[in-house]
Design an enzyme around this catalytic site. Structure first.
Site, PDB file in Angstrom:
ATOM      1  N   CYS A   4       0.845  -1.200   0.000  1.00  0.00           N
ATOM      2  CA  CYS A   4       0.000   0.000   0.000  1.00  0.00           C
ATOM      3  C   CYS A   4       0.878   1.247   0.000  1.00  0.00           C
ATOM      4  CB  CYS A   4      -0.920  -0.013   1.219  1.00  0.00           C
ATOM      5  SG  CYS A   4      -1.782   1.552   1.463  1.00  0.00           S
ATOM      6  N   ASP A  30      -1.096  16.424  -1.733  1.00  0.00           N
ATOM      7  CA  ASP A  30      -1.500  15.532  -2.814  1.00  0.00           C
ATOM      8  C   ASP A  30      -0.546  15.703  -4.001  1.00  0.00           C
ATOM      9  OD1 ASP A  30      -4.453  14.032  -3.555  1.00  0.00           O
ATOM     10  OD2 ASP A  30      -3.118  14.535  -5.225  1.00  0.00           O
ATOM     11  N   HIS A  46      -3.502   0.927   8.529  1.00  0.00           N
ATOM     12  CA  HIS A  46      -4.170   0.691   7.251  1.00  0.00           C
ATOM     13  C   HIS A  46      -5.646   0.319   7.421  1.00  0.00           C
ATOM     14  CE1 HIS A  46      -4.433  -0.438   2.990  1.00  0.00           C
ATOM     15  NE2 HIS A  46      -5.281  -1.359   3.421  1.00  0.00           N
ATOM     16  N   ASN A  83     -13.618   9.800  -0.682  1.00  0.00           N
ATOM     17  CA  ASN A  83     -14.176   8.930  -1.716  1.00  0.00           C
ATOM     18  C   ASN A  83     -14.130   7.486  -1.216  1.00  0.00           C
ATOM     19  OD1 ASN A  83     -14.518  11.055  -3.582  1.00  0.00           O
ATOM     20  ND2 ASN A  83     -12.362  10.967  -4.130  1.00  0.00           N
ATOM     21  N   GLY A  89     -14.820   7.199  -7.048  1.00  0.00           N
ATOM     22  CA  GLY A  89     -13.586   7.929  -7.347  1.00  0.00           C
ATOM     23  C   GLY A  89     -12.409   7.559  -6.475  1.00  0.00           C
ATOM     24  N   THR A  91      -9.173   5.866  -5.624  1.00  0.00           N
ATOM     25  CA  THR A  91      -8.113   5.212  -6.401  1.00  0.00           C
ATOM     26  C   THR A  91      -7.024   4.629  -5.514  1.00  0.00           C
ATOM     27  OG1 THR A  91      -6.937   7.314  -6.675  1.00  0.00           O
ATOM     28  CG2 THR A  91      -8.470   6.687  -8.426  1.00  0.00           C
ATOM     29  N   HIS A  94      -6.375   3.102   0.865  1.00  0.00           N
ATOM     30  CA  HIS A  94      -5.991   3.361   2.268  1.00  0.00           C
ATOM     31  C   HIS A  94      -6.738   4.646   2.570  1.00  0.00           C
ATOM     32  CE1 HIS A  94      -2.643   3.663   5.529  1.00  0.00           C
ATOM     33  NE2 HIS A  94      -3.487   4.669   5.733  1.00  0.00           N
ATOM     34  N   HIS A  96      -8.321   8.059   3.158  1.00  0.00           N
ATOM     35  CA  HIS A  96      -7.703   9.393   3.216  1.00  0.00           C
ATOM     36  C   HIS A  96      -8.800  10.429   3.095  1.00  0.00           C
ATOM     37  CE1 HIS A  96      -7.705   7.735  -0.861  1.00  0.00           C
ATOM     38  NE2 HIS A  96      -8.001   8.958  -1.276  1.00  0.00           N
ATOM     39  N   HIS A  98      -9.392  14.138   1.740  1.00  0.00           N
ATOM     40  CA  HIS A  98      -8.853  15.252   0.964  1.00  0.00           C
ATOM     41  C   HIS A  98      -9.233  16.549   1.664  1.00  0.00           C
ATOM     42  CE1 HIS A  98      -8.197  13.034  -2.939  1.00  0.00           C
ATOM     43  NE2 HIS A  98      -9.104  12.237  -2.414  1.00  0.00           N
TER      44      HIS A  98
HETATM   45  P1  5GP Z   1      -8.757   9.157  -4.292  1.00  0.00           P
HETATM   46  O1  5GP Z   1      -8.946   9.258  -5.786  1.00  0.00           O
HETATM   47  O2  5GP Z   1      -8.446   7.734  -3.868  1.00  0.00           O
HETATM   48  O3  5GP Z   1      -9.827   9.779  -3.478  1.00  0.00           O
HETATM   49  O4  5GP Z   1      -7.467  10.030  -3.976  1.00  0.00           O
HETATM   50  C1  5GP Z   1      -6.172   9.559  -4.116  1.00  0.00           C
HETATM   51  C2  5GP Z   1      -5.295  10.776  -4.164  1.00  0.00           C
HETATM   52  O5  5GP Z   1      -3.976  10.368  -3.867  1.00  0.00           O
HETATM   53  C3  5GP Z   1      -5.264  11.455  -5.531  1.00  0.00           C
HETATM   54  O6  5GP Z   1      -5.687  12.801  -5.391  1.00  0.00           O
HETATM   55  C4  5GP Z   1      -3.811  11.325  -5.962  1.00  0.00           C
HETATM   56  O7  5GP Z   1      -3.360  12.477  -6.623  1.00  0.00           O
HETATM   57  C5  5GP Z   1      -3.091  11.096  -4.658  1.00  0.00           C
HETATM   58  N1  5GP Z   1      -1.912  10.262  -4.761  1.00  0.00           N
HETATM   59  C6  5GP Z   1      -1.794   9.067  -5.383  1.00  0.00           C
HETATM   60  N2  5GP Z   1      -0.559   8.557  -5.220  1.00  0.00           N
HETATM   61  C7  5GP Z   1       0.111   9.465  -4.477  1.00  0.00           C
HETATM   62  C8  5GP Z   1       1.460   9.508  -3.983  1.00  0.00           C
HETATM   63  O8  5GP Z   1       2.279   8.622  -4.203  1.00  0.00           O
HETATM   64  N3  5GP Z   1       1.810  10.600  -3.249  1.00  0.00           N
HETATM   65  C9  5GP Z   1       0.927  11.606  -2.984  1.00  0.00           C
HETATM   66  N4  5GP Z   1       1.379  12.637  -2.264  1.00  0.00           N
HETATM   67  N5  5GP Z   1      -0.342  11.594  -3.433  1.00  0.00           N
HETATM   68  C10 5GP Z   1      -0.738  10.541  -4.173  1.00  0.00           C
HETATM   69 ZN    ZN Z   2      -2.224   1.345   3.691  1.00  0.00          ZN
END
Ligand code: 5GP
Ligand code: ZN
Length: 110
Positions: A4, A30, A46, A83, A89, A91, A94, A96, A98
């Site tokens: 992860c 981000d 996690h 998300n 949405g 991706t 783990h 998080h 925003h």
């Molecule tokens: P999700 O789409 O899952 O809600 O948000 C995932 C977020 O993680 C995205 O906004 C993406 O830009 C960010 N992200 C993905 N991989 C990394 C990474 O390796 N480092 C950082 N700082 N952000 C990441």
């Molecule tokens: Zn994790």
């Protein structure tokens, strides 16, 4: 979880600049910001998504960190988004939160 990316960020395996860290959570910018300020707050432990969180304390750990961080950054207005699931949405699996600021947000879409 060993594969992860956010676990690796949280445990220092991938070096990152944390904008906040305490015993339970970390926050970092981000990679692909959608606003002038866009950071993510994650628990060090996690959990794949919101659906997997099994303690109220974890919610408190995550959400109580946010106003501390925004206060430190001098931010008064901000948007928080979580998300949950691929079609919503998500991706990175783990959980998080925003946190975005520094521009005007118009309704839910933008
Ligand atoms: P999700 O789409 O899952 O809600 O948000 C995932 C977020 O993680 C995205 O906004 C993406 O830009 C960010 N992200 C993905 N991989 C990394 C990474 O390796 N480092 C950082 N700082 N952000 C990441
Ligand atoms: Zn994790």
């Amino acid at each position: 979880m060993s594969d992860c990316i956010f676990c690796k960020i949280a445990n220092g395996e991938i070096p990152s600049d944390f904008i906040y860290e305490d015993e339970k959570v970390v926050a970092f910018n981000d990679l692909n910001p959608q606003a002038p300020v866009h950071f993510l707050v994650i628990p060090k432990k996690h959990y794949a998504s919101l659906n997997d969180i099994d303690s109220k304390e974890t919610f408190a750990d995550i959400f109580s960190a946010i106003p501390k961080i925004t206060a430190k950054l001098g931010i008064k207005d901000y948007r928080t988004i979580v998300n949950t699931g691929e079609s919503a949405g998500q991706t990175v699996f783990h959980i998080h939160v925003h946190v975005m600021a520094g521009r005007k947000f118009n309704g839910l879409a933008g």
